[in-house]
Design a protein around this motif. Structure first.
Motif, mmCIF file in Angstrom:
data_model
loop_
_atom_site.group_PDB
_atom_site.id
_atom_site.type_symbol
_atom_site.label_atom_id
_atom_site.label_comp_id
_atom_site.label_asym_id
_atom_site.label_seq_id
_atom_site.Cartn_x
_atom_site.Cartn_y
_atom_site.Cartn_z
ATOM 1 N N GLY A 114 0.907 -1.148 0.079
ATOM 2 C CA GLY A 114 -0.022 -0.171 -0.003
ATOM 3 C C GLY A 114 0.923 0.945 -0.030
ATOM 4 O O GLY A 114 1.978 1.314 0.287
ATOM 5 N N TYR A 115 0.221 2.298 -0.122
ATOM 6 C CA TYR A 115 0.966 3.862 -0.236
ATOM 7 C C TYR A 115 0.827 4.218 1.159
ATOM 8 O O TYR A 115 -0.176 4.383 1.845
ATOM 9 N N ILE A 116 1.757 4.819 1.523
ATOM 10 C CA ILE A 116 2.179 5.190 2.789
ATOM 11 C C ILE A 116 2.093 6.922 2.982
ATOM 12 O O ILE A 116 2.807 7.573 2.223
ATOM 13 N N VAL A 164 7.189 1.933 -2.921
ATOM 14 C CA VAL A 164 7.486 1.347 -1.694
ATOM 15 C C VAL A 164 6.882 -0.032 -1.168
ATOM 16 O O VAL A 164 5.749 -0.238 -1.583
ATOM 17 N N ALA A 165 7.689 -0.425 -0.337
ATOM 18 C CA ALA A 165 7.004 -1.475 0.442
ATOM 19 C C ALA A 165 7.259 -1.172 1.784
ATOM 20 O O ALA A 165 8.576 -1.212 2.434
ATOM 21 N N SER A 166 6.229 -1.123 2.426
ATOM 22 C CA SER A 166 6.381 -0.770 4.010
ATOM 23 C C SER A 166 5.497 -1.764 4.835
ATOM 24 O O SER A 166 4.307 -2.058 4.390
ATOM 25 N N GLY A 167 5.845 -2.128 6.056
ATOM 26 C CA GLY A 167 5.212 -2.844 6.954
ATOM 27 C C GLY A 167 3.849 -2.357 7.492
ATOM 28 O O GLY A 167 2.927 -2.982 7.895
ATOM 29 N N ALA A 168 3.866 -0.815 7.075
ATOM 30 C CA ALA A 168 2.520 -0.313 7.651
ATOM 31 C C ALA A 168 1.288 -0.599 6.607
ATOM 32 O O ALA A 168 0.199 -0.440 7.278
ATOM 33 N N SER A 169 1.628 -1.173 5.560
ATOM 34 C CA SER A 169 0.425 -1.670 4.564
ATOM 35 C C SER A 169 0.895 -2.804 3.756
ATOM 36 O O SER A 169 1.344 -2.279 2.765
ATOM 37 N N LEU A 170 0.699 -3.748 3.945
ATOM 38 C CA LEU A 170 1.220 -5.057 3.288
ATOM 39 C C LEU A 170 0.159 -6.206 3.492
ATOM 40 O O LEU A 170 -0.377 -6.298 4.398
ATOM 41 N N ALA A 171 0.191 -6.918 2.228
ATOM 42 C CA ALA A 171 -1.039 -7.970 2.262
ATOM 43 C C ALA A 171 -0.421 -9.085 1.260
ATOM 44 O O ALA A 171 0.004 -8.730 0.483
ATOM 45 N N VAL A 172 -0.440 -10.150 1.921
ATOM 46 C CA VAL A 172 -0.172 -11.406 0.986
ATOM 47 C C VAL A 172 -1.161 -12.636 1.100
ATOM 48 O O VAL A 172 -1.759 -12.618 2.138
ATOM 49 N N MET A 204 -2.124 2.188 -5.380
ATOM 50 C CA MET A 204 -2.331 3.431 -5.150
ATOM 51 C C MET A 204 -3.809 3.541 -4.490
ATOM 52 O O MET A 204 -4.192 4.612 -3.867
ATOM 53 N N GLU A 205 -4.555 2.505 -4.641
ATOM 54 C CA GLU A 205 -6.131 2.610 -3.844
ATOM 55 C C GLU A 205 -5.855 2.103 -2.434
ATOM 56 O O GLU A 205 -7.025 2.340 -1.769
ATOM 57 N N VAL A 206 -4.855 1.491 -2.068
ATOM 58 C CA VAL A 206 -4.438 0.914 -0.683
ATOM 59 C C VAL A 206 -3.594 1.887 -0.008
ATOM 60 O O VAL A 206 -2.460 2.249 -0.434
ATOM 61 N N SER A 207 -3.970 2.538 1.032
ATOM 62 C CA SER A 207 -3.524 3.536 1.540
ATOM 63 C C SER A 207 -3.634 3.563 3.407
ATOM 64 O O SER A 207 -4.429 2.990 3.815
ATOM 65 N N VAL A 208 -2.437 4.253 3.676
ATOM 66 C CA VAL A 208 -2.482 4.127 5.245
ATOM 67 C C VAL A 208 -1.733 5.321 5.731
ATOM 68 O O VAL A 208 -0.668 5.841 4.830
ATOM 69 N N SER A 209 -2.089 6.052 6.902
ATOM 70 C CA SER A 209 -1.476 6.921 7.491
ATOM 71 C C SER A 209 -0.735 6.765 8.613
ATOM 72 O O SER A 209 -1.100 5.914 9.606
ATOM 73 N N THR A 210 0.465 7.050 8.700
ATOM 74 C CA THR A 210 1.351 6.479 9.767
ATOM 75 C C THR A 210 2.107 7.725 10.448
ATOM 76 O O THR A 210 2.073 8.655 10.195
ATOM 77 N N SER A 211 2.633 7.255 11.554
ATOM 78 C CA SER A 211 3.025 8.259 12.823
ATOM 79 C C SER A 211 4.428 8.951 12.091
ATOM 80 O O SER A 211 5.332 8.416 11.549
ATOM 81 N N CYS A 212 4.558 10.087 12.471
ATOM 82 C CA CYS A 212 6.085 10.713 12.138
ATOM 83 C C CYS A 212 6.791 11.055 13.455
ATOM 84 O O CYS A 212 7.703 11.709 13.393
ATOM 85 N N ARG A 213 6.576 9.987 14.416
ATOM 86 C CA ARG A 213 7.261 10.328 15.509
ATOM 87 C C ARG A 213 8.754 9.970 15.427
ATOM 88 O O ARG A 213 9.145 9.183 14.682
ATOM 89 N N PHE A 214 9.792 10.373 16.322
ATOM 90 C CA PHE A 214 11.131 10.315 16.231
ATOM 91 C C PHE A 214 11.573 9.136 17.251
ATOM 92 O O PHE A 214 12.598 8.711 16.897
ATOM 93 N N ASP A 215 10.744 8.548 17.981
ATOM 94 C CA ASP A 215 11.069 7.604 18.918
ATOM 95 C C ASP A 215 10.436 6.350 18.673
ATOM 96 O O ASP A 215 9.765 5.671 19.026
ATOM 97 N N GLY A 216 10.959 5.831 17.393
ATOM 98 C CA GLY A 216 10.666 4.489 16.615
ATOM 99 C C GLY A 216 11.202 3.363 17.555
ATOM 100 O O GLY A 216 12.026 3.372 18.301
ATOM 101 N N ARG A 217 10.637 2.186 17.215
ATOM 102 C CA ARG A 217 10.784 0.847 17.653
ATOM 103 C C ARG A 217 12.140 0.269 17.141
ATOM 104 O O ARG A 217 12.694 -0.917 17.759
#
Length: 415
Positions: A156-158, A206-214, A251-264
């Protein structure tokens, strides 16, 4: 229930056939927003997805806050099965990559226990997002539509969380805007120079764990998510592509993700954002290369793809232009029976012409945007001329003069 009477049973999801796996480590402040977005999923026409169309599994690993308790309390509010798995990962695996792998592996095991297709492969779909992300209202339906059109994996698009992004200041927002503008042009160049029927334009890179499906079948075929501390998302799509599965960058699959600086994840997206916030003109990602280089790379990949599909064509002329030594060329030819992606990786490793030589900065992108638009003006009207009218510069022009790819009315490399 009234819901069961008045909301139709939408066919986009078969109850229990899809599991959304969410790794979470101390996400008490974000997890409710993540789950709420999944609770209000709808189809493209606005109807809520059927109750139980998917399951949600939160993998709470090494949590010291109330993440698991919040999930359990939230379960009563969600129209889909929601449960939490609590585990303690060993110190060597306390990272985002291993947590996602464990979450997706648990989802795969659960789907496998529900039966298989006629050929023995597992049924269903595994989707994943991040605990600090909120998926779009049609995220689930859009993923299922891509699967219905033949995709084995959907990236998905991030998008960045709008308020968080704007709060980081004018310079950081401006950097993101110009990078996105350039990435969109480079993605189109790539799609037009090397079209793939299963991943047509418009798409992204882009390939991001914030939006993946398999599909569960594809996931099982590659042995699950490759074990990585970081970069497990890219590793998954690469493994699937190498195995011959179709990855759609939708581009039809999208997610909004955090902009935080204290990532995991150490060395992950949060660290990168923190540095770029402090240094606005810090280099872009290595994949963001000059427009001429990107076009040359995509054209070469298309040529190599055609050669791998029709070996009788002969790659000698192309290898010579790419300055690949005879010994390396022989090694590549000997691996000709392998997957295309393996062959392409070998070509990139052996060719100095395809080496990434420039790491762009945001201040250099306006000029590259102009170049990209010039290239696209040639590609959009008659894409068929890519391999007949546009050819690579000679090695001396490409390397000795450092001028990159250009348009030359010379003898084509491939007829």
């Amino acid at each position: 229930m009234l819901e069961d009477i008045f909301i139709r049973r939408d066919p986009i999801g078969v109850p229990g056939s899809a599991i959304i796996a969410i790794p979470a480590h101390d996400e008490a402040s974000h997890i409710e927003r993540c789950l709420a977005a999944l609770a209000v999923q709808r189809d493209g026409a606005g109807a809520p997805v059927a109750r139980g169309a998917f399951e949600i599994m939160v993998y709470a690993n090494n949590c010291t806050d109330g993440t698991a308790a919040i999930v359990r309390a939230f379960a009563a509010k969600v129209p889909h099965p929601l449960h939490v798995v609590e585990e303690q990962l060993p110190k060597t695996r306390q990272n985002a990559g291993w947590a996602r792998k464990r979450a997706m592996d648990l989802a795969a095991a659960k789907l496998a226990g529900k039966g298989t297709c006629g050929n023995g492969t597992p049924k269903g779909f595994i989707l994943t997002t991040d605990a600090d992300s909120t998926v779009a209202p049609t995220w689930f339906a859009a993923n299922i539509r891509e699967f219905a059109q033949g995709a084995d994996c959907v990236a998905g698009y991030i998008d960045a969380n709008p308020l968080e992004l704007v709060s980081l200041g004018r310079d950081f927002l401006a950097r993101g805007r110009i990078e996105d503008a350039y990435l969109r042009l480079i993605a189109e160049i790539d799609a037009r120079c090397d079209p793939r029927p299963h991943d047509p334009w418009p798409n992204h890179r882009v390939a991001s764990g914030a939006s993946l499906a398999v599909t569960a079948a594809a996931y099982a075929a590659i042995g699950g998510l490759p074990p990585r501390a970081v970069g497990e998302d890219v590793a998954l799509t690469r493994a699937l592509t190498r195995a011959g599965f179709k990855v759609r960058h939708s581009m039809e699959v999208s997610v909004s993700t955090s902009c935080r600086f204290d990532g995991r994840a150490q060395g992950g997206a949060a660290d990168t954002m923190r540095h770029r916030h402090a240094v606005p003109d810090a280099p872009c990602d290595a994949e963001i290369e000059p427009a001429l280089d990107a076009a040359r790379r995509a054209i070469c990949r298309r040529m190599i793809r055609r050669i791998s599909e029709t070996p009788a064509g002969g790659p000698e002329a192309l290898f010579a232009r790419l300055q690949i030594s005879p010994a390396a060329a022989a090694s590549i030819r000997n691996n000709g029976a392998g997957a295309f992606e393996e062959i392409w990786d070998m070509v990139c490793e052996q060719s100095p012409v395809l080496a990434r030589r420039v790491q762009l900065r945001p201040s250099q992108l306006p000029r590259q945007i102009v170049m990209a638009e010039m290239i696209l003006r040639q590609l959009r009207p008659t894409v068929k001329t890519i391999e007949s009218d546009l050819v690579l510069p000679s090695p001396r022009e490409a390397v000795g003069r450092g001028r990159g790819w250009g348009v030359y009315r010379q003898e084509p490399l491939l007829r």
